[in-house]
Design a protein around this motif. Sequence first.
Motif, short mmCIF file in Angstrom:
data_model
loop_
_atom_site.label_atom_id
_atom_site.label_comp_id
_atom_site.label_asym_id
_atom_site.label_seq_id
_atom_site.Cartn_x
_atom_site.Cartn_y
_atom_site.Cartn_z
N TYR A 25 39.50 43.07 45.76
CA TYR A 25 40.16 42.16 44.82
C TYR A 25 39.16 41.61 43.82
O TYR A 25 39.42 41.60 42.61
CB TYR A 25 40.83 41.01 45.57
N GLU A 26 38.01 41.17 44.32
CA GLU A 26 37.00 40.59 43.43
C GLU A 26 36.45 41.64 42.46
O GLU A 26 36.22 41.35 41.29
CB GLU A 26 35.87 39.95 44.23
N GLN A 27 36.27 42.86 42.93
CA GLN A 27 35.78 43.92 42.05
C GLN A 27 36.83 44.25 40.99
O GLN A 27 36.51 44.43 39.82
CB GLN A 27 35.44 45.16 42.87
N GLY A 28 38.09 44.32 41.40
CA GLY A 28 39.17 44.58 40.45
C GLY A 28 39.30 43.48 39.43
O GLY A 28 39.51 43.75 38.24
N TYR A 29 39.16 42.25 39.86
CA TYR A 29 39.25 41.11 38.94
C TYR A 29 38.11 41.15 37.93
O TYR A 29 38.32 40.92 36.74
CB TYR A 29 39.23 39.79 39.71
N TYR A 31 36.49 43.76 36.89
CA TYR A 31 36.73 44.88 35.97
C TYR A 31 37.81 44.52 34.96
O TYR A 31 37.67 44.78 33.77
CB TYR A 31 37.13 46.12 36.77
N TYR A 32 38.88 43.88 35.42
CA TYR A 32 39.96 43.43 34.53
C TYR A 32 39.43 42.44 33.50
O TYR A 32 39.74 42.53 32.32
CB TYR A 32 41.08 42.81 35.37
N LYS A 33 38.62 41.50 33.96
CA LYS A 33 38.05 40.50 33.06
C LYS A 33 37.17 41.16 32.00
O LYS A 33 37.22 40.82 30.82
CB LYS A 33 37.25 39.49 33.89
N LEU A 35 37.40 44.28 30.88
CA LEU A 35 38.24 45.02 29.94
C LEU A 35 38.93 44.10 28.95
O LEU A 35 39.01 44.39 27.75
CB LEU A 35 39.29 45.85 30.69
N THR A 36 39.44 42.97 29.43
CA THR A 36 40.13 42.05 28.53
C THR A 36 39.16 41.43 27.52
O THR A 36 39.52 41.23 26.37
CB THR A 36 40.87 40.94 29.29
N GLN A 37 37.94 41.18 27.93
CA GLN A 37 36.94 40.66 27.00
C GLN A 37 36.62 41.69 25.93
O GLN A 37 36.44 41.35 24.76
CB GLN A 37 35.67 40.24 27.73
#
Length: 57
Positions: A25-29, A31-33, A35-37
């Motif tokens: 979950y932390e790794q996915g979060y 990565y998501y953060k 990409l959004t940046q």
Amino acid sequence: MDKNNDWPYSSSFDMQDPFNPLAQYEQGYAYYKFLTQQIEYKIKCKELEKLMNNKAG
């Protein structure tokens, strides 16, 4: 309720374990953060480019 001291697993999470859901979950979060940046940065660059074109023209 009594604590069961015979529990074979540690209460702390091993973040190196690839099957640890918390680590996934932390790794996915992260990565998501990331990409959004990147997307927000590209949008800001496009907005700045439009602004500069409008000033120049």
